[in-house]
Write an enzyme that holds these catalytic residues in place. Structure first.
Site, PDB file in Angstrom:
ATOM      1  CG  ASN A   1       8.043  -4.175  13.312  1.00 44.56           C
ATOM      2  OD1 ASN A   1       7.155  -4.376  12.287  1.00 44.56           O
ATOM      3  ND2 ASN A   1       9.193  -4.327  13.375  1.00 44.56           N
TER       4      ASN A   1
ATOM      5  CG  LEU B   1       3.256 -20.885  19.919  1.00 47.44           C
ATOM      6  CD1 LEU B   1       2.162 -20.261  20.728  1.00 47.44           C
ATOM      7  CD2 LEU B   1       2.699 -21.503  18.565  1.00 47.44           C
ATOM      8  NE  ARG B   2      10.673 -19.267  13.011  1.00 43.93           N
ATOM      9  CZ  ARG B   2      11.755 -19.693  13.270  1.00 43.93           C
ATOM     10  NH1 ARG B   2      12.514 -18.983  14.212  1.00 43.93           N
ATOM     11  NH2 ARG B   2      12.179 -21.220  13.174  1.00 43.93           N
TER      12      ARG B   2
ATOM     13  CE1 TYR C   1       3.281 -10.590   2.270  1.00 46.24           C
ATOM     14  CE2 TYR C   1       3.747  -9.294   0.119  1.00 46.24           C
ATOM     15  CZ  TYR C   1       2.973  -9.496   1.179  1.00 46.24           C
ATOM     16  OH  TYR C   1       1.769  -8.766   1.704  1.00 46.24           O
TER      17      TYR C   1
ATOM     18  CG  PHE D   1       1.021 -16.023  19.233  1.00 45.81           C
ATOM     19  CD1 PHE D   1       0.147 -14.934  18.736  1.00 45.81           C
ATOM     20  CD2 PHE D   1       0.588 -16.453  20.464  1.00 45.81           C
ATOM     21  CE1 PHE D   1      -1.054 -14.743  18.996  1.00 45.81           C
ATOM     22  CE2 PHE D   1      -0.338 -16.038  21.100  1.00 45.81           C
ATOM     23  CZ  PHE D   1      -1.269 -15.247  20.466  1.00 45.81           C
TER      24      PHE D   1
ATOM     25  CD  GLU E   1       0.221  -9.499   4.487  1.00 47.78           C
ATOM     26  OE1 GLU E   1       0.474  -9.914   3.347  1.00 47.78           O
ATOM     27  OE2 GLU E   1       1.162  -8.765   5.170  1.00 47.78           O
TER      28      GLU E   1
ATOM     29  CD  GLU F   1       3.322  -2.462   7.160  1.00 51.55           C
ATOM     30  OE1 GLU F   1       3.448  -1.241   6.925  1.00 51.55           O
ATOM     31  OE2 GLU F   1       3.784  -3.426   6.651  1.00 51.55           O
TER      32      GLU F   1
ATOM     33  CE  LYS G   1      -0.290  -9.745  -1.704  1.00 53.98           C
ATOM     34  NZ  LYS G   1      -1.198  -9.318  -0.658  1.00 53.98           N
TER      35      LYS G   1
ATOM     36  CD1 TRP H   1     -18.229  -3.521  -7.658  1.00 62.11           C
ATOM     37  CD2 TRP H   1     -16.361  -3.679  -6.986  1.00 62.11           C
ATOM     38  NE1 TRP H   1     -18.039  -4.454  -8.397  1.00 62.11           N
ATOM     39  CE2 TRP H   1     -16.546  -4.450  -8.194  1.00 62.11           C
ATOM     40  CE3 TRP H   1     -15.078  -3.643  -6.638  1.00 62.11           C
ATOM     41  CZ2 TRP H   1     -15.816  -5.422  -8.762  1.00 62.11           C
ATOM     42  CZ3 TRP H   1     -14.208  -4.503  -7.175  1.00 62.11           C
ATOM     43  CH2 TRP H   1     -14.534  -5.366  -8.161  1.00 62.11           C
TER      44      TRP H   1
ATOM     45  CG  HIS I   1       7.019 -14.172   3.886  1.00 63.66           C
ATOM     46  ND1 HIS I   1       8.537 -14.197   3.306  1.00 63.66           N
ATOM     47  CD2 HIS I   1       6.584 -13.039   3.942  1.00 63.66           C
ATOM     48  CE1 HIS I   1       8.675 -12.957   3.213  1.00 63.66           C
ATOM     49  NE2 HIS I   1       7.788 -12.114   3.861  1.00 63.66           N
TER      50      HIS I   1
ATOM     51  CG  ASP J   1       7.849  -9.656   7.374  1.00 63.14           C
ATOM     52  OD1 ASP J   1       7.812  -9.231   8.589  1.00 63.14           O
ATOM     53  OD2 ASP J   1       8.091  -8.979   6.496  1.00 63.14           O
TER      54      ASP J   1
END
Length: 751
Positions: free
Chosen positions: A519, A496-497, A371, A499, A525, A521, A375, A671, A448, A444
């Site tokens: 769930n 579509l694991r 993860y 979705f 992402e 969150e 990122k 900003w 990832h 996730d």
């Protein structure tokens, strides 16, 4: 190459992984490992499946996935019904809204499961509940004991639950608040009521209902061992008759079939139900449409069977075997052009110079696993993009080499610490070191791997050779297959694991072992993953992957706007005090995060990562301002509880970029050039973002185009049009406002 051929090629299934002499399987220049290191978790087993289901990849990360991982499932939030496999049989409930105050001085909304009625086989005692089948929004659960089975079917949106038995009778065990009586018009029908709801149970012809205490036993003929149970929208005679007409047509298959209408820039999804009629006239089945299905959908018939309240809002019932949705695809481009203003360009290049020197450290500032590494890769690939468009080619090439090098370390398969592993146990790719239970609980994967796919596409925009399958692209294809295999029923990867085709969004938990259901969150992402999928498909010359990504991207945006942001005001109950949902469960709405209740991070988790594919966030300028006003109120409440954010302006760059999508001036005012920066972003990228929007104007989602990758900014006569053409030839692009652009091949065209 068709998708199913491609997936087979990815894994090279002509050879048996288990029989390899080495634990490394080569794929182009990369490799995956067939064994995990001794200190690493293996993937979990999913033993509670029938033999037929054990021959397929396990459908993890779905609303019903807990069935596979435990003898008696956790609560399945089918919505509007809930179900739970228990030693007695299948519990069925119609959950009611519960408002729970929190220490954050807001509330959570729960729709907890309560066993109103339990379908209990009388001819045998079940030993386990097994996953016996699944389709796009229905699941079959088999209660088994040696050679005897009670097969039950539950589906998203459906008011019905179905049961078939191999032998014996069926008992309906009622909760203490419920009472039953036979319907005088048809003795096959048992009406079950309490003060707030009415169920109807439907017996086959020739069966007999017998009351025994708080239970009603159904004496079944040997040739007709089936029944159905439905929650009714009301107890009117006409409604009961409508349900009788459908009660004997059981769901056997559900399909959501998508296509992209490029000329209209629309994603068209056809939802189809296949039924088996056990007696009487052929029925169509009953579908329950969620708000994102029925809102602004003129194709639907006016007549319904009524509606049911739910955690997703009003569910409208149709006696129909199919319906269709059309969603506008608002488009995006892989990057925005360089900023021309001399002063702004100088400032951007100044920050770029500083951050490029720290790029290696910035690529993995915290965390160790896929993860945070993903990122970090996307963080630096986006920094590389700014260098490219601002004309600093030397820095671009240095950053490109850095990102490619880190990719290759992980993808090579040579390390026993940082590596990818394919497991046939579930049919999945996992990566180590494990983060956020991505192996133990299969969590996730789309978050990832979405970062990895998007960052690899950023490389491919500059080095097409690197992403070829025979180089490093083959390993990225493996990650794509893990989260986005588009063929049903395969052995190597599930369809579509993450979705959910009916809810229209993704789920994050792999095992779904929570009474609140599955769930998700960070909806943003998920969007990052689907945008990366589109770009990867375009760069690989695979139009079917672009179409799949377009379907996922466009559909998930609709779900976000309804269920996370509620921009249409249709779904959040009046008791819910927050502007948005940050954690959406099958049976709970929460304004929190998994790690902290600090308001900036609660709001920001459904914004990051902010890239050129985040323009969908500008759909409702009114909501953006409402959301930011709510944030300011929540910060005061948080500080009133004696708490402080660390740093005090955490993620200020996200909110400046977010607001600038709809109001560049207000965004820029938020900003602080020397303030905090979210660890998936850079100061340089934020500065380029704000400067570009200050010049081009706010995002304009009202204008569409007949191509995949486009964006429009500004209003009236002062619009900026962007088109990215990944192909080798120029082509003409028509916008819905009449503008026509010739898009140059292999680059971004700016008008």
């Amino acid at each position: 190459m068709y998708f199913y051929q491609w997936v087979g090629a990815v894994l090279g299934l002509s050879m048996s992984l288990a029989s390899q002499a080495t634990d490394v399987v080569q794929r182009g220049s990369g490799a995956w490992r067939t064994q995990v290191s001794s200190a690493d978790n293996p993937v979990p087993s999913a033993p509670f499946r029938t033999p037929a289901m054990l021959e397929r990849a396990a459908p993890t990360n779905q609303w019903y996935s807990s069935v596979m991982f435990t003898r008696w499932s956790e609560v399945l939030h089918a919505v509007p019904l809930t179900a739970k496999a228990s030693p007695q049989g299948l519990e069925v409930g119609f959950p009611q809204k519960t408002v729970v105050p929190t220490e954050r001085k807001d509330v959570e909304i729960l729709y907890p499961h309560k066993a109103d009625i339990t379908l209990r086989p009388l001819g045998f005692q079940p030993q386990a509940a097994l996953l016996a089948g699944h389709s796009d929004w229905a699941v079959d659960i088999a209660f088994q004991a040696e050679k005897n089975t009670m097969l039950t079917t539950v589906a998203h949106g459906s008011p019905f639950v179905y049961a078939q038995l191999t032998q014996g009778d069926l008992s309906l065990d009622l909760a203490s608040t419920l009472t039953g009586r036979l319907w005088p018009a048809d003795v096959r029908v048992l009406l079950i009521r309490d003060a707030v709801k009415t169920y109807a149970a439907f017996a086959p012809t020739g069966a007999q209902w017998v009351q025994t205490g708080s239970s009603w036993q159904l004496r079944l003929a040997s040739e007709r061992r089936y029944a159905s149970l439905a929650i009714l929208p009301n107890d009117q005679e006409g409604t009961i008759r409508e349900f009788v007409a459908q009660a004997y047509s059981h769901i056997v298959d559900t399909r959501a079939e998508y296509r992209v209408d490029r000329q209209k820039s629309e994603v068209v999804t056809s939802f189809k139900v296949k039924t088996r009629t056990f007696e009487g006239p052929e029925g169509t089945g009953v579908v329950g449409l969620y708000p994102h299905h029925w809102h602004q959908n003129p194709a639907l018939p006016e007549k319904t069977l009524g509606s049911l309240g739910s955690i997703r809002g009003d569910i409208r019932l149709l006696a129909s075997a199919s319906f269709e949705t059309r969603y506008r695809h608002t488009g995006f481009v892989p990057y925005w052009p360089g900023v021309q203003d001399a002063a702004q360009s100088k400032a951007i290049l100044g920050n770029l110079s500083k951050e490029a020197k720290r790029a290696r450290r910035m690529m993995l500032e915290i965390g160790q696993g896929p993860y945070w590494q993903g990122k970090g890769l996307q963080r630096i690939s986006q920094l590389m993009t700014v260098a490219d468009v601002q004309g600093d080619l030397k820095t671009r090439d240095e950053l490109l080499a850095l990102v490619k090098g880190r990719f290759e370390e992980w993808l090579s398969g040579q390390s026993k610490r940082t590596y990818f592993h394919y497991s046939p146990t579930l049919g999945t790719v996992v990566s180590y070191p494990e983060e956020y239970d991505a192996v133990k609980d299969m969590n996730d994967h789309h978050f990832h791997y979405g970062y990895w796919i998007r960052a690899a596409a950023d490389i491919g925009l500059r080095d097409p050779q690197w992403i070829k399958p025979e180089r490093w692209g083959g390993m990225i294809d493996l990650l794509v297959a893990d989260i986005a295999t588009a063929e049903r029923g395969r052995k190597d990867f599930p369809y579509l694991r993450n979705f959910d085709p009916y809810e229209g969004h993704s789920w994050a938990s792999g095992v779904a072992l929570s009474p609140d259901g599955n769930n998700q969150e960070s909806s943003s992402e998920a969007i990052n993953a689907w945008a990366g999928l589109m770009l990867w498909g375009a760069l690989q010359g695979r139009p079917e992957l672009v179409e799949l990504g377009t379907y996922l991207y466009t559909t998930e945006i609709q779900a976000i706007n309804h269920y996370w942001f509620d921009i249409h005001g249709l779904t959040l109950p009046k008791e819910y005090q927050n502007a948005e949902v940050s954690m959406l469960f099958g049976g709970k709405l929460a304004h929190n995060t998994w790690w902290i209740d600090e308001p900036r991070q609660i709001h920001g988790i459904n914004l990051l990562p902010l890239t050129a594919s985040s323009t969908y966030l500008a759909e409702s300028p009114a909501f953006v301002h409402k959301n930011m006003a709510a944030l300011e109120r929540e910060i005061k409440i948080y500080e009133g509880r004696g708490k402080r954010a660390k740093p005090h302006d955490i993620w200020q760059d996200l909110f400046a970029k977010y607001v600038s999508l709809v109001d560049p001036g207000k965004g820029r005012a938020r900003w602080d050039e020397w303030g905090s920066v979210e660890l998936g972003d850079t100061r340089t990228h934020a500065q380029h973002w704000l400067s570009f929007l200050a010049s081009a104007g706010p995002v304009n989602l009202s204008v569409t185009a007949n191509t995949s990758f486009y964006a429009v900014f500004g209003q009236g006569d002062r619009k900026t049009y962007l088109v990215y053409n990944p192909g080798p030839k120029e082509h003409s692009v028509a916008f819905s406002d009449g503008k026509v652009i010739t898009a140059a091949p292999g680059r971004l065209t700016v008008i």
